[in-house]
Write an enzyme that holds these catalytic residues in place. Structure first.
Site, PDB file in Angstrom:
ATOM      1  N   SER A 143      13.509  18.962 -19.017  1.00 15.60           N
ATOM      2  CA  SER A 143      14.920  19.299 -18.837  1.00 15.60           C
ATOM      3  C   SER A 143      14.958  20.606 -18.047  1.00 15.60           C
ATOM      4  CB  SER A 143      15.544  19.514 -20.221  1.00 15.60           C
ATOM      5  OG  SER A 143      16.757  20.220 -20.141  1.00 15.60           O
ATOM      6  N   TYR A 156      15.408  22.554 -28.980  1.00 15.24           N
ATOM      7  CA  TYR A 156      15.369  21.740 -27.749  1.00 15.24           C
ATOM      8  C   TYR A 156      14.674  22.521 -26.633  1.00 15.24           C
ATOM      9  CZ  TYR A 156      17.272  18.476 -24.209  1.00 15.24           C
ATOM     10  OH  TYR A 156      17.423  17.542 -23.206  1.00 15.24           O
TER      11      TYR A 156
HETATM   12  P1  NAD Z   1      20.489   8.971 -24.991  1.00 17.14           P
HETATM   13  O1  NAD Z   1      21.001   9.441 -26.297  1.00 17.14           O
HETATM   14  O2  NAD Z   1      21.380   8.211 -24.074  1.00 17.14           O
HETATM   15  O3  NAD Z   1      19.156   8.115 -25.182  1.00 17.14           O
HETATM   16  C1  NAD Z   1      18.126   8.535 -26.026  1.00 17.14           C
HETATM   17  C2  NAD Z   1      17.422   7.298 -26.579  1.00 17.14           C
HETATM   18  O4  NAD Z   1      16.317   7.762 -27.374  1.00 17.14           O
HETATM   19  C3  NAD Z   1      18.313   6.450 -27.478  1.00 17.14           C
HETATM   20  O5  NAD Z   1      18.211   5.077 -27.134  1.00 17.14           O
HETATM   21  C4  NAD Z   1      17.757   6.699 -28.892  1.00 17.14           C
HETATM   22  O6  NAD Z   1      17.877   5.589 -29.765  1.00 17.14           O
HETATM   23  C5  NAD Z   1      16.295   6.980 -28.545  1.00 17.14           C
HETATM   24  N1  NAD Z   1      15.615   7.715 -29.615  1.00 17.14           N
HETATM   25  C6  NAD Z   1      16.065   8.794 -30.300  1.00 17.14           C
HETATM   26  N2  NAD Z   1      15.160   9.149 -31.217  1.00 17.14           N
HETATM   27  C7  NAD Z   1      14.116   8.292 -31.097  1.00 17.14           C
HETATM   28  C8  NAD Z   1      12.874   8.155 -31.763  1.00 17.14           C
HETATM   29  N3  NAD Z   1      12.537   8.961 -32.777  1.00 17.14           N
HETATM   30  N4  NAD Z   1      12.046   7.170 -31.381  1.00 17.14           N
HETATM   31  C9  NAD Z   1      12.381   6.334 -30.374  1.00 17.14           C
HETATM   32  N5  NAD Z   1      13.546   6.406 -29.702  1.00 17.14           N
HETATM   33  C10 NAD Z   1      14.402   7.379 -30.082  1.00 17.14           C
HETATM   34  O7  NAD Z   1      19.938  10.296 -24.284  1.00 17.14           O
HETATM   35  P2  NAD Z   1      19.508  10.625 -22.776  1.00 17.14           P
HETATM   36  O8  NAD Z   1      20.457  11.641 -22.277  1.00 17.14           O
HETATM   37  O9  NAD Z   1      19.260   9.402 -21.993  1.00 17.14           O
HETATM   38  O10 NAD Z   1      18.140  11.392 -23.066  1.00 17.14           O
HETATM   39  C11 NAD Z   1      16.862  10.867 -22.741  1.00 17.14           C
HETATM   40  C12 NAD Z   1      15.906  12.034 -22.538  1.00 17.14           C
HETATM   41  O11 NAD Z   1      16.365  12.817 -21.438  1.00 17.14           O
HETATM   42  C13 NAD Z   1      15.796  12.983 -23.723  1.00 17.14           C
HETATM   43  O12 NAD Z   1      14.454  13.399 -23.869  1.00 17.14           O
HETATM   44  C14 NAD Z   1      16.660  14.150 -23.307  1.00 17.14           C
HETATM   45  O13 NAD Z   1      16.270  15.340 -23.939  1.00 17.14           O
HETATM   46  C15 NAD Z   1      16.387  14.169 -21.809  1.00 17.14           C
HETATM   47  N6  NAD Z   1      17.378  14.880 -21.014  1.00 17.14           N
HETATM   48  C16 NAD Z   1      18.678  14.500 -21.024  1.00 17.14           C
HETATM   49  C17 NAD Z   1      19.585  15.197 -20.231  1.00 17.14           C
HETATM   50  C18 NAD Z   1      21.040  14.841 -20.200  1.00 17.14           C
HETATM   51  O14 NAD Z   1      21.812  15.644 -19.685  1.00 17.14           O
HETATM   52  N7  NAD Z   1      21.457  13.687 -20.705  1.00 17.14           N
HETATM   53  C19 NAD Z   1      19.156  16.269 -19.438  1.00 17.14           C
HETATM   54  C20 NAD Z   1      17.817  16.615 -19.459  1.00 17.14           C
HETATM   55  C21 NAD Z   1      16.921  15.917 -20.240  1.00 17.14           C
END
Ligand code: NAD
Length: 257
Positions: A143, A156
């Site tokens: 991130s 985080y």
């Molecule tokens: P999201 O909530 O849309 O998707 C996350 C997925 O992870 C969900 O399907 C959830 O069921 C799954 N999950 C959660 N805990 C889990 C576990 N213990 N085992 C297996 N699956 C699990 O979120 P997103 O925004 O798509 O995030 C995905 C990744 O991207 C994360 O690591 C997040 O930190 C990172 N990220 C997101 C953003 C953003 O702005 N959305 C920015 C930077 C990084």
């Protein structure tokens, strides 16, 4: 097709960024395994992918923080798909609170999903990739918080910084096996993870949701725009398709500057 005949395991792929990466990899010819907490959601995503790219995507239930589930999931991947070429360690959650009020259980759960999850899936993937002897690519979802801090996000920010360290170790240890490891560092993407924290942050900080978006999330971008799931998926495709050790141990910020 840049990933023809590759097998890719994407964790947290039933939603958001992981789902778009899975879609992009399938479009490029990979057989994608959708790993997520809930089997029904993982299988629904796999069915969706198979409608457009019928390459045998399938879903598995996996809590990435649970050693037995990760090991069982990897065994299923190998039994069903025969090999593993790409791991995207993407599953993640967000929990916000000031440090002095942070609940220890919530702190531990966040670190377990982001860091234990990355370790457990990496270890399982490395064992398989080393056994195969055909190299591989491991991609961590970092991130902008792998490089910078924000208020209210202590575990985080800690976890996302940690992934850069892990990737560097995997790059060194994996090199002689042709296994590469890199980190993508996205800016804010409008997924359920972000939609949930906008009202939470507004409440914690006593400001409007609009101000959270403009003055916190997008303040330092070059153009006030959110990053998209597709932007992040393209970066993942670049790392997945880059087949030499020239590009390993690196982190790439994809965040509108
Ligand atoms: P999201 O909530 O849309 O998707 C996350 C997925 O992870 C969900 O399907 C959830 O069921 C799954 N999950 C959660 N805990 C889990 C576990 N213990 N085992 C297996 N699956 C699990 O979120 P997103 O925004 O798509 O995030 C995905 C990744 O991207 C994360 O690591 C997040 O930190 C990172 N990220 C997101 C953003 C953003 O702005 N959305 C920015 C930077 C990084």
């Amino acid at each position: 097709m840049r990933l023809k005949d590759k097998v890719a395991l994407v964790t947290g792929a039933a939603s958001g960024i992981g789902k778009e990466i899975a879609r992009t990899f399938a479009r490029e010819g990979a057989r994608v395994v959708i790993a997520d907490l809930n089997l029904d959601a993982a299988e629904a995503t796999a069915r969706e992918l198979n409608e457009t790219a019928p390459l045998g995507a399938f879903g598995i239930a996996m809590d990435v923080a649970d050693e037995a589930q990760v090991e069982a999931g990897m065994a299923k991947v190998v039994a069903t798909a025969g090999h593993l070429d790409i791991l995207v360690s993407n599953a993640g959650i967000q929990t916000i609170a000031p440090l002095d009020e942070f609940d220890f259980g919530k702190w531990k759960r966040l670190l377990a999903i982001h860091l234990d999850g990355a370790f457990l899936t990496t270890r399982a993937a490395l064992r398989q990739m080393y056994r195969q002897g055909t190299g591989g690519s491991i991609i961590y979802m970092g991130s902008v918080h792998s490089k910078e801090a924000s208020l209210l996000k202590a575990p985080y920010v800690t976890a996302k910084h940690g992934l850069i360290g892990l990737a560097k170790v995997v790059a060194k240890e994996g090199a002689k096996h042709g296994v590469r490891a890199n980190v993508i560092c996205p800016g804010f993407v409008r997924t359920p993870l972000v939609d949930k924290q906008i009202p939470e942050q507004a409440k914690e900080l006593g400001i409007s949701e609009d101000r959270v978006v403009k003055e916190i999330m997008l303040k330092d971008t070059v153009d006030g725009e959110f990053t998209t799931e597709q932007d992040v998926a393209e970066a993942a495709l670049f790392f997945a398709g880059f087949e030499s050790n020239a590009l390993t141990g690196q982190s790439l910020v994809v965040s509108h500057g």
